[in-house]
Design an enzyme around this catalytic site. Structure first.
Site, PDB file in Angstrom:
ATOM      1  N   ASP A   1       0.839  -1.205   0.000  1.00  0.00           N
ATOM      2  CA  ASP A   1       0.000   0.000   0.000  1.00  0.00           C
ATOM      3  C   ASP A   1       0.877   1.259   0.000  1.00  0.00           C
ATOM      4  OD1 ASP A   1       0.896  -0.264   2.597  1.00  0.00           O
ATOM      5  OD2 ASP A   1      -1.072  -0.023   3.545  1.00  0.00           O
ATOM      6  N   SER A   2       2.207   1.067   0.016  1.00  0.00           N
ATOM      7  CA  SER A   2       3.143   2.162  -0.241  1.00  0.00           C
ATOM      8  C   SER A   2       2.879   2.780  -1.612  1.00  0.00           C
ATOM      9  CB  SER A   2       4.588   1.661  -0.173  1.00  0.00           C
ATOM     10  OG  SER A   2       4.775   0.549  -1.018  1.00  0.00           O
TER      11      SER A   2
ATOM     12  N   GLU B   1      -1.524  -5.162   9.043  1.00  0.00           N
ATOM     13  CA  GLU B   1      -0.748  -4.458  10.069  1.00  0.00           C
ATOM     14  C   GLU B   1      -1.502  -4.490  11.397  1.00  0.00           C
ATOM     15  OE1 GLU B   1       0.090  -0.451   8.831  1.00  0.00           O
ATOM     16  OE2 GLU B   1       0.838  -1.074   6.869  1.00  0.00           O
TER      17      GLU B   1
ATOM     18  N   GLU C   1       9.044  -3.910  10.650  1.00  0.00           N
ATOM     19  CA  GLU C   1       9.486  -2.667  10.014  1.00  0.00           C
ATOM     20  C   GLU C   1      10.041  -1.707  11.056  1.00  0.00           C
ATOM     21  OE1 GLU C   1       6.796  -0.957   7.168  1.00  0.00           O
ATOM     22  OE2 GLU C   1       7.671   1.040   7.335  1.00  0.00           O
TER      23      GLU C   1
HETATM   24  N1  LIG Z   1       8.906   4.970  -0.491  1.00  0.00           N
HETATM   25  C1  LIG Z   1       8.525   4.372   0.632  1.00  0.00           C
HETATM   26  N2  LIG Z   1       9.397   3.574   1.283  1.00  0.00           N
HETATM   27  C2  LIG Z   1       9.046   2.958   2.441  1.00  0.00           C
HETATM   28  O1  LIG Z   1       9.882   2.220   3.004  1.00  0.00           O
HETATM   29  C3  LIG Z   1       7.732   3.147   2.931  1.00  0.00           C
HETATM   30  C4  LIG Z   1       6.845   3.960   2.208  1.00  0.00           C
HETATM   31  N3  LIG Z   1       7.264   4.553   1.072  1.00  0.00           N
HETATM   32  N4  LIG Z   1       5.579   4.168   2.611  1.00  0.00           N
HETATM   33  C5  LIG Z   1       5.065   3.397   3.705  1.00  0.00           C
HETATM   34  C6  LIG Z   1       6.086   3.193   4.707  1.00  0.00           C
HETATM   35  C7  LIG Z   1       6.550   4.450   5.436  1.00  0.00           C
HETATM   36  N5  LIG Z   1       7.894   4.099   5.771  1.00  0.00           N
HETATM   37  C8  LIG Z   1       8.816   4.897   6.436  1.00  0.00           C
HETATM   38  C9  LIG Z   1       8.897   6.246   6.197  1.00  0.00           C
HETATM   39  C10 LIG Z   1       9.851   7.009   6.856  1.00  0.00           C
HETATM   40  C11 LIG Z   1      10.740   6.431   7.765  1.00  0.00           C
HETATM   41  C12 LIG Z   1      11.767   7.271   8.455  1.00  0.00           C
HETATM   42  O2  LIG Z   1      11.984   8.398   8.098  1.00  0.00           O
HETATM   43  N6  LIG Z   1      12.446   6.725   9.454  1.00  0.00           N
HETATM   44  C13 LIG Z   1      13.532   7.383  10.177  1.00  0.00           C
HETATM   45  C14 LIG Z   1      13.575   6.840  11.601  1.00  0.00           C
HETATM   46  C15 LIG Z   1      13.243   7.877  12.633  1.00  0.00           C
HETATM   47  C16 LIG Z   1      13.589   7.343  14.014  1.00  0.00           C
HETATM   48  O3  LIG Z   1      14.807   7.250  14.290  1.00  0.00           O
HETATM   49  O4  LIG Z   1      12.679   7.006  14.783  1.00  0.00           O
HETATM   50  C17 LIG Z   1      14.872   7.046   9.518  1.00  0.00           C
HETATM   51  O5  LIG Z   1      15.830   7.771   9.777  1.00  0.00           O
HETATM   52  O6  LIG Z   1      14.961   6.073   8.758  1.00  0.00           O
HETATM   53  C18 LIG Z   1      10.657   5.074   7.993  1.00  0.00           C
HETATM   54  C19 LIG Z   1       9.698   4.299   7.322  1.00  0.00           C
HETATM   55  C20 LIG Z   1       8.217   2.796   5.256  1.00  0.00           C
HETATM   56  N7  LIG Z   1       7.303   2.622   4.152  1.00  0.00           N
HETATM   57  C1  LIG Z   2       7.290  -1.268   3.207  1.00  0.00           C
HETATM   58  C2  LIG Z   2       6.541  -2.539   2.969  1.00  0.00           C
HETATM   59  C3  LIG Z   2       6.807  -3.557   4.017  1.00  0.00           C
HETATM   60  C4  LIG Z   2       5.060  -2.276   2.825  1.00  0.00           C
HETATM   61  O1  LIG Z   2       4.240  -2.623   3.637  1.00  0.00           O
HETATM   62  C5  LIG Z   2       4.622  -1.521   1.641  1.00  0.00           C
HETATM   63  O2  LIG Z   2       5.397  -1.374   0.676  1.00  0.00           O
HETATM   64  O3  LIG Z   2       3.482  -1.064   1.646  1.00  0.00           O
HETATM   65 MG   LIG Z   3       2.358  -1.628   3.384  1.00  0.00          MG
END
Ligand SMILES: Nc1nc(=O)c2c([nH]1)NC[C@@H]1CN(c3ccc(C(=O)N[C@@H](CCC(=O)O)C(=O)O)cc3)CN21
Ligand SMILES: CC(C)C(=O)C(=O)O
Ligand SMILES: [Mg+2]
EC number: 2.1.2.11
Length: 264
Positions: free
Chosen positions: A44-45, A113, A180
Site C-alpha cells: 500500500d506504499s 498491520e 518494520e
Molecule cells: N517509499 C517508501 N518507502 C518505504 O519504506 C515506505 C513507504 N514509502 N511508505 C510506507 C512506509 C513508510 N515508511 C517509512 C517512512 C519514513 C521512515 C523514516 O523516516 N524513518 C527514520 C527513523 C526515525 C527514528 O529514528 O525514529 C529514519 O531515519 O529512517 C521510515 C519508514 C516505510 N514505508
Molecule cells: C514497506 C513494505 C513492508 C510495505 O508494507 C509496503 O510497501 O506497503
Molecule cells: Mg504496506
C-alpha cells in the site's frame, strides 16, 4: 520452480536469506521475478510512491485489486503478497471478504498491520485457506496514532510486547511475520522466537528475509529517504541488474549493512 510459503520455511531452516521487493505493475513484476526475488509485495506504499499521498491511508481495496491483478499477469514464479489497505480488515467479516478479492486477483497471501487484536482475524483467514503475513513494528497505517514514521520497540517494555505479539499471531495462524523499523537486536530475538519466516525492513541483517520499496532501491523516491534504503541502481548499469544485485546482496547478507540498521 514457483516460490511458496514452504520455500520460505525451508530457507529459514537452512539459514538462507530470501528477498522481497514491491511491484505494482506487470512489467516490473516480471523483471523482479526474473531477477530471482522470492516475494513480490503489492504494497500500500503505492499510495505514496505512485499516487503522491503523504501516507498509505487513502489507498482503497479497488486500487489494491487492480495493482494485484497487474502484478499477477507479469509474475514468473515469485510468491505474490498483497497488502490489505487501511480499514479493509476492521472486522473479521470485512477481512474475509476483502482478502478473498485480493486472492481472486492473483495474490497468494495477504499482509495485515497490527498486534494482538488481529488474532481472530488471522485465525479466520488461515482456517479458510488464506496465508497471512502479520506486519509489526512501524505499521504505517497507524501513523496518526504513532505520531510519525519512527523506530518501534526501543524500550524493553515495548520490545517484550512485540515479541509476545509475534508469538501470539503465529499461534493464531500467521505464516510470515514482517518487522518494520525495529532495532536489529529485537528483530533477531523475534526471528529466533518464531518458527515462521521473518521479513525485515529497517530491522537489521538477522531476519530471515529482507524487503524494500522498489522506487527506493532504484533511487527515484523523492524527499527524505529512510536510513534502511540503499540505491542499487547507482552501482549497476540497468534496472534489471540493480534488482539482481539486490537479490544477491540479500542472499549473501551484505545488505543491510551497519549504515542501514537501527542498533537500539
Ligand atoms: N517509499 C517508501 N518507502 C518505504 O519504506 C515506505 C513507504 N514509502 N511508505 C510506507 C512506509 C513508510 N515508511 C517509512 C517512512 C519514513 C521512515 C523514516 O523516516 N524513518 C527514520 C527513523 C526515525 C527514528 O529514528 O525514529 C529514519 O531515519 O529512517 C521510515 C519508514 C516505510 N514505508
Ligand atoms: C514497506 C513494505 C513492508 C510495505 O508494507 C509496503 O510497501 O506497503
Ligand atoms: Mg504496506
Amino acid at each position: 520452480m514457483a516460490v511458496t510459503i514452504n520455500t520460505l520455511r525451508e530457507y529459514k531452516q537452512k539459514g538462507e536469506a530470501f528477498s522481497a521487493l514491491t511491484s505494482y505493475d506487470a512489467t516490473f513484476a516480471q523483471v523482479v521475478s526474473e531477477a530471482g526475488v522470492d516475494v513480490i509485495l503489492i504494497g500500500d506504499s503505492l499510495g505514496m510512491v505512485l499516487q503522491g499521498h503523504d501516507s498509505t491511508l487513502p489507498v482503497t481495496m479497488e486500487q489494491m485489486i487492480y495493482h494485484t491483478s497487474c502484478v499477477a499477469r507479469g509474475n514468473k514464479g515469485s510468491l505474490i503478497m498483497a497488502d490489505m489497505p487501511f480499514m479493509s480488515y476492521g472486522t473479521v467479516t470485512d477481512a474475509l471478504d476483502n482478502a478473498a478479492e485480493l486472492m481472486r486477483a492473483g495474490a497468494h497471501m495477504v499482509k495485515l498491520e497490527g498486534t494482538d487484536w488481529m488474532k481472530d482475524t488471522i485465525e479466520a483467514l488461515s482456517e479458510r485457506g488464506v496465508p497471512v503475513c502479520a506486519h509489526l513494528g512501524l505499521t504505517p497505517q497507524f501513523v496518526n496514532k504513532l505520531g510519525g514514521y519512527k523506530v518501534q520497540g526501543r524500550d524493553e517494555k515495548a520490545a517484550e510486547a512485540m515479541i509476545e505479539h509475534a508469538c501470539e499471531l503465529e499461534a493464531a495462524g500467521a505464516d510470515i511475520i514482517l518487522l518494520e523499523c525495529v532495532p536489529a537486536p529485537l528483530a533477531a530475538r523475534i526471528t529466533q522466537a518464531v518458527k515462521a519466516p521473518v521479513i525485515g525492513i529497517g530491522a537489521g541483517s538477522d531476519t530471515d528475509g529482507q524487503v524494500l520499496v522498489l522506487h527506493d532501491m532504484l533511487g527515484v523516491t523523492t524527499g527524505r529517504k529512510p536510513r534502511f534504503v540503499k540505491n542499487f541502481l547507482a552501482d549497476t548499469g540497468s534496472i534489471p541488474e540493480a534488482i539482481t544485485a539486490y537479490a544477491k546482496a540479500v542472499k549473501e547478507r551484505s545488505f543491510p549493512a551497519e549504515e542501514h540498521t537501527f542498533k537500539a
